[in-house]
Design a protein around this motif. Sequence first.
Motif, PDB file in Angstrom:
ATOM      1  N   ARG A   1       3.736   5.701  -5.656  1.00 20.19           N
ATOM      2  CA  ARG A   1       3.475   5.734  -7.102  1.00 20.19           C
ATOM      3  C   ARG A   1       2.231   6.724  -7.756  1.00 20.19           C
ATOM      4  NH1 ARG A   1       4.706   0.407  -6.543  1.00 20.19           N
ATOM      5  NH2 ARG A   1       2.662  -0.542  -6.302  1.00 20.19           N
ATOM      6  N   GLN A   2       1.473   6.939  -6.797  1.00 21.45           N
ATOM      7  CA  GLN A   2       0.070   7.875  -6.921  1.00 21.45           C
ATOM      8  C   GLN A   2       0.556   9.199  -6.665  1.00 21.45           C
ATOM      9  OE1 GLN A   2      -2.649   6.967  -8.521  1.00 21.45           O
ATOM     10  NE2 GLN A   2      -1.716   4.928  -8.700  1.00 21.45           N
ATOM     11  N   ASP A   3       1.560   9.347  -6.032  1.00 16.17           N
ATOM     12  CA  ASP A   3       2.128  10.805  -5.783  1.00 16.17           C
ATOM     13  C   ASP A   3       1.172  11.119  -4.588  1.00 16.17           C
ATOM     14  OD1 ASP A   3       3.604  13.123  -5.390  1.00 16.17           O
ATOM     15  OD2 ASP A   3       2.481  14.192  -6.929  1.00 16.17           O
ATOM     16  N   GLU A   4       1.110  10.576  -3.369  1.00 10.38           N
ATOM     17  CA  GLU A   4       0.102  10.825  -2.470  1.00 10.38           C
ATOM     18  C   GLU A   4       0.802  11.569  -1.134  1.00 10.38           C
ATOM     19  OE1 GLU A   4      -2.855   7.961  -1.445  1.00 10.38           O
ATOM     20  OE2 GLU A   4      -2.974   7.268  -3.794  1.00 10.38           O
TER      21      GLU A   4
ATOM     22  N   THR B   1       0.759  -1.170  -0.123  1.00 11.94           N
ATOM     23  CA  THR B   1       0.097  -0.056   0.059  1.00 11.94           C
ATOM     24  C   THR B   1       0.909   1.305  -0.040  1.00 11.94           C
ATOM     25  OG1 THR B   1      -1.795  -1.218   0.907  1.00 11.94           O
ATOM     26  CG2 THR B   1      -1.831   1.257   1.229  1.00 11.94           C
TER      27      THR B   1
ATOM     28  N   GLN C   1       3.950   1.414  -1.072  1.00  7.00           N
ATOM     29  CA  GLN C   1       4.714   1.763  -2.483  1.00  7.00           C
ATOM     30  C   GLN C   1       3.570   2.370  -3.518  1.00  7.00           C
ATOM     31  OE1 GLN C   1       7.856   1.553  -3.163  1.00  7.00           O
ATOM     32  NE2 GLN C   1       7.938   1.551  -0.659  1.00  7.00           N
ATOM     33  N   GLU C   2       2.347   1.941  -3.547  1.00 11.65           N
ATOM     34  CA  GLU C   2       1.241   2.025  -4.133  1.00 11.65           C
ATOM     35  C   GLU C   2       1.105   3.896  -3.994  1.00 11.65           C
ATOM     36  OE1 GLU C   2      -1.484   2.554  -7.410  1.00 11.65           O
ATOM     37  OE2 GLU C   2       0.033   1.018  -6.905  1.00 11.65           O
ATOM     38  N   MET C   3       0.768   4.235  -2.844  1.00  8.65           N
ATOM     39  CA  MET C   3       1.003   5.561  -2.580  1.00  8.65           C
ATOM     40  C   MET C   3       1.958   6.464  -3.043  1.00  8.65           C
ATOM     41  SD  MET C   3      -0.373   5.236   1.620  1.00  8.65           S
ATOM     42  CE  MET C   3      -0.824   7.072   1.914  1.00  8.65           C
TER      43      MET C   3
END
Length: 185
Positions: A64-67, A58, A60-62
Motif C-alpha cells: 500500500r505504501q509503494d515500498e 506488514t 500488505q502495508e508495504m
Amino acid sequence: MSGKLFVISGASGVGKGTVLAGVMEKRKDLAFSVSATTRPPRPSETEGVHYYFVTDETFQEMIRQDEFLEYDLHANACYGTPKGQLEEKLANYHVILDVEPAGAEIVHKKRPDATLIFIMPPSLEELERRLRGRGDTSEEQIALRLKRAKWEMDQKDWYDYVVVNDRLEDCIEEVLNIIAQKADE
C-alpha cells in the motif's frame, strides 16, 4: 559511484544461491539486494542478510505504501524487493537482485537499465536430481517446483543473457564476465 543493477533468475534447485555466493566472493564492488518475505526463516537464515522476514500484514502495508520495486507470490509466500535498501546500495555498489521471472519482468519494465541473467539447468532431469538431492523437499514440493521450473525456463528468451549451470566454476565465471562487461559500460 552509481551502481548497475543485475537481476538473476532461475528455477528452484538450479544452484542460483551457490552461483551468487561464488560471484559475490570474487567481486567486492557487488552488494546483494535483500528481499522481504512472509515465509518463516530457515535455521541457517539471518534477518536482514538472507531476507527481511515480515508478517502478511506488514507485507500488505508495504504494498500500500509503494515500498517495493517488485513483489510476487511464490510457493505460498510473498516476496518483494524493498526499494529503499536497493537505492541505498546502488549509491555505492553494483547490486544483484535474485528474483523469479515474474518479478524480473516487472524490474525490466521499471528499470530498463537492469541487466537480466537467467541461470538454466543442464536439463530438467538434472534439475529434478538436484531437488531430490537436497533431502529437505517433499514429493509434493518437488512436483510443484518442477512444474514451475518448466514455466520459468520458458521465460529465458526475454532475458539479456542465459547461462547454463552445468559446471559450477564455469557458470560463476560466465556471470562474472557479464557483470564485468556491463559494469564498465
